[in-house]
Design a protein around this motif. Sequence first.
Motif, PDB file in Angstrom:
ATOM      1  N   VAL A  30       0.830  -1.208   0.000  1.00 35.70           N
ATOM      2  CA  VAL A  30       0.000   0.000   0.000  1.00 35.70           C
ATOM      3  C   VAL A  30       0.863   1.255   0.000  1.00 35.70           C
ATOM      4  N   VAL A  31       1.971   1.227   0.727  1.00 35.01           N
ATOM      5  CA  VAL A  31       2.836   2.411   0.808  1.00 35.01           C
ATOM      6  C   VAL A  31       4.142   2.227   0.041  1.00 35.01           C
ATOM      7  N   ARG A  32       4.166   1.278  -0.852  1.00 35.50           N
ATOM      8  CA  ARG A  32       5.318   1.011  -1.735  1.00 35.50           C
ATOM      9  C   ARG A  32       6.624   0.842  -0.963  1.00 35.50           C
ATOM     10  N   LEU A  33       6.604  -0.038   0.012  1.00 32.49           N
ATOM     11  CA  LEU A  33       7.815  -0.354   0.764  1.00 32.49           C
ATOM     12  C   LEU A  33       8.370  -1.726   0.399  1.00 32.49           C
ATOM     13  N   LEU A  34       7.926  -2.276  -0.712  1.00 39.33           N
ATOM     14  CA  LEU A  34       8.458  -3.537  -1.210  1.00 39.33           C
ATOM     15  C   LEU A  34       9.653  -3.248  -2.115  1.00 39.33           C
ATOM     16  N   PRO A  35      10.475  -4.239  -2.409  1.00 40.19           N
ATOM     17  CA  PRO A  35      11.650  -4.016  -3.259  1.00 40.19           C
ATOM     18  C   PRO A  35      11.262  -3.847  -4.732  1.00 40.19           C
ATOM     19  N   TYR A  36      11.004  -2.616  -5.122  1.00 40.94           N
ATOM     20  CA  TYR A  36      10.656  -2.314  -6.510  1.00 40.94           C
ATOM     21  C   TYR A  36      11.931  -2.122  -7.317  1.00 40.94           C
ATOM     22  N   PRO A  37      12.003  -2.496  -8.562  1.00 40.79           N
ATOM     23  CA  PRO A  37      10.925  -2.884  -9.460  1.00 40.79           C
ATOM     24  C   PRO A  37      10.589  -4.371  -9.439  1.00 40.79           C
ATOM     25  N   ASP A  38      11.311  -5.181  -8.634  1.00 41.57           N
ATOM     26  CA  ASP A  38      10.976  -6.608  -8.585  1.00 41.57           C
ATOM     27  C   ASP A  38       9.525  -6.823  -8.173  1.00 41.57           C
ATOM     28  N   ALA A  39       9.080  -6.100  -7.164  1.00 43.35           N
ATOM     29  CA  ALA A  39       7.670  -6.148  -6.773  1.00 43.35           C
ATOM     30  C   ALA A  39       6.920  -5.220  -7.715  1.00 43.35           C
ATOM     31  N   HIS A  40       5.791  -5.642  -8.172  1.00 42.20           N
ATOM     32  CA  HIS A  40       5.013  -4.798  -9.074  1.00 42.20           C
ATOM     33  C   HIS A  40       3.530  -5.101  -8.913  1.00 42.20           C
ATOM     34  N   HIS A  41       2.726  -4.201  -9.398  1.00 42.55           N
ATOM     35  CA  HIS A  41       1.274  -4.334  -9.334  1.00 42.55           C
ATOM     36  C   HIS A  41       0.757  -4.432 -10.769  1.00 42.55           C
ATOM     37  N   PRO A  42       0.508  -5.647 -11.243  1.00 40.89           N
ATOM     38  CA  PRO A  42       0.093  -5.795 -12.638  1.00 40.89           C
ATOM     39  C   PRO A  42      -1.271  -5.162 -12.931  1.00 40.89           C
ATOM     40  N   THR A  43      -2.120  -5.081 -11.924  1.00 42.11           N
ATOM     41  CA  THR A  43      -3.433  -4.449 -12.113  1.00 42.11           C
ATOM     42  C   THR A  43      -3.796  -3.679 -10.854  1.00 42.11           C
ATOM     43  N   GLY A  44      -4.749  -2.802 -10.988  1.00 50.46           N
ATOM     44  CA  GLY A  44      -5.265  -2.077  -9.835  1.00 50.46           C
ATOM     45  C   GLY A  44      -4.477  -0.831  -9.504  1.00 50.46           C
ATOM     46  N   THR A  45      -4.996  -0.078  -8.577  1.00 52.02           N
ATOM     47  CA  THR A  45      -4.346   1.145  -8.128  1.00 52.02           C
ATOM     48  C   THR A  45      -4.486   1.283  -6.616  1.00 52.02           C
ATOM     49  N   VAL A  46      -3.602   2.072  -6.060  1.00 52.99           N
ATOM     50  CA  VAL A  46      -3.693   2.458  -4.659  1.00 52.99           C
ATOM     51  C   VAL A  46      -3.738   3.973  -4.666  1.00 52.99           C
ATOM     52  N   THR A  47      -4.828   4.530  -4.196  1.00 48.78           N
ATOM     53  CA  THR A  47      -4.939   5.990  -4.125  1.00 48.78           C
ATOM     54  C   THR A  47      -5.151   6.409  -2.680  1.00 48.78           C
ATOM     55  N   PHE A  48      -4.600   7.562  -2.371  1.00 47.48           N
ATOM     56  CA  PHE A  48      -4.754   8.130  -1.045  1.00 47.48           C
ATOM     57  C   PHE A  48      -4.968   9.623  -1.198  1.00 47.48           C
ATOM     58  N   ASP A  49      -6.113  10.086  -0.761  1.00 44.88           N
ATOM     59  CA  ASP A  49      -6.453  11.519  -0.870  1.00 44.88           C
ATOM     60  C   ASP A  49      -6.243  12.031  -2.291  1.00 44.88           C
ATOM     61  N   GLY A  50      -6.625  11.208  -3.276  1.00 49.70           N
ATOM     62  CA  GLY A  50      -6.505  11.591  -4.674  1.00 49.70           C
ATOM     63  C   GLY A  50      -5.135  11.403  -5.282  1.00 49.70           C
ATOM     64  N   ILE A  51      -4.165  10.929  -4.491  1.00 51.04           N
ATOM     65  CA  ILE A  51      -2.799  10.713  -4.988  1.00 51.04           C
ATOM     66  C   ILE A  51      -2.655   9.247  -5.373  1.00 51.04           C
ATOM     67  N   ASP A  52      -2.194   9.001  -6.594  1.00 54.70           N
ATOM     68  CA  ASP A  52      -1.920   7.643  -7.054  1.00 54.70           C
ATOM     69  C   ASP A  52      -0.572   7.227  -6.485  1.00 54.70           C
ATOM     70  N   ILE A  53      -0.594   6.439  -5.429  1.00 58.15           N
ATOM     71  CA  ILE A  53       0.641   6.060  -4.751  1.00 58.15           C
ATOM     72  C   ILE A  53       1.555   5.263  -5.677  1.00 58.15           C
ATOM     73  N   GLY A  54       0.985   4.507  -6.582  1.00 58.71           N
ATOM     74  CA  GLY A  54       1.782   3.721  -7.512  1.00 58.71           C
ATOM     75  C   GLY A  54       2.662   4.552  -8.419  1.00 58.71           C
ATOM     76  N   HIS A  55       2.296   5.807  -8.641  1.00 55.80           N
ATOM     77  CA  HIS A  55       3.080   6.682  -9.515  1.00 55.80           C
ATOM     78  C   HIS A  55       3.659   7.892  -8.785  1.00 55.80           C
ATOM     79  N   ALA A  56       3.501   7.942  -7.476  1.00 51.16           N
ATOM     80  CA  ALA A  56       4.011   9.075  -6.701  1.00 51.16           C
ATOM     81  C   ALA A  56       5.533   9.043  -6.668  1.00 51.16           C
ATOM     82  N   LYS A  57       6.133  10.192  -6.629  1.00 54.56           N
ATOM     83  CA  LYS A  57       7.593  10.320  -6.567  1.00 54.56           C
ATOM     84  C   LYS A  57       8.067  10.227  -5.112  1.00 54.56           C
ATOM     85  N   GLY A  58       9.369  10.100  -4.913  1.00 49.55           N
ATOM     86  CA  GLY A  58       9.966   9.886  -3.604  1.00 49.55           C
ATOM     87  C   GLY A  58       9.538  10.851  -2.523  1.00 49.55           C
TER      88      GLY A  58
END
Length: 111
Positions: free
Chosen positions: A29-57
Amino acid sequence: MFFFSINRGESLAIVGESGSGKSLTALSVVRLLPYPDAHHPTGTVTFDGIDIGHAKGAELRKIRNKRIGFVFQEPLTSLNPLHPIGKQIMEVLILHQGMKEDQAKNKPCNF
């Protein structure tokens, strides 16, 4: 697939058997997995209108530090048994929300 919605002031408890994916869900949910190995092939996680999947550091750190938090099921890896839990929670409020010690100590809990 998981779907849940949490409104302001609400809390969510994820319960299940060991190995059922509770911690993995929270970490993803908060992108604390080892990316890019971990990935979300479908779906989105949004918080207060922010797409966490595409949010910057910087945006992610702001959300993680001030808006979303969790304690994992094994408290000895999340909390220090040598310090009172109140002190540890106060430390988060002081460091991440800029509160003074007396403000943090007197902040009401919204559980």
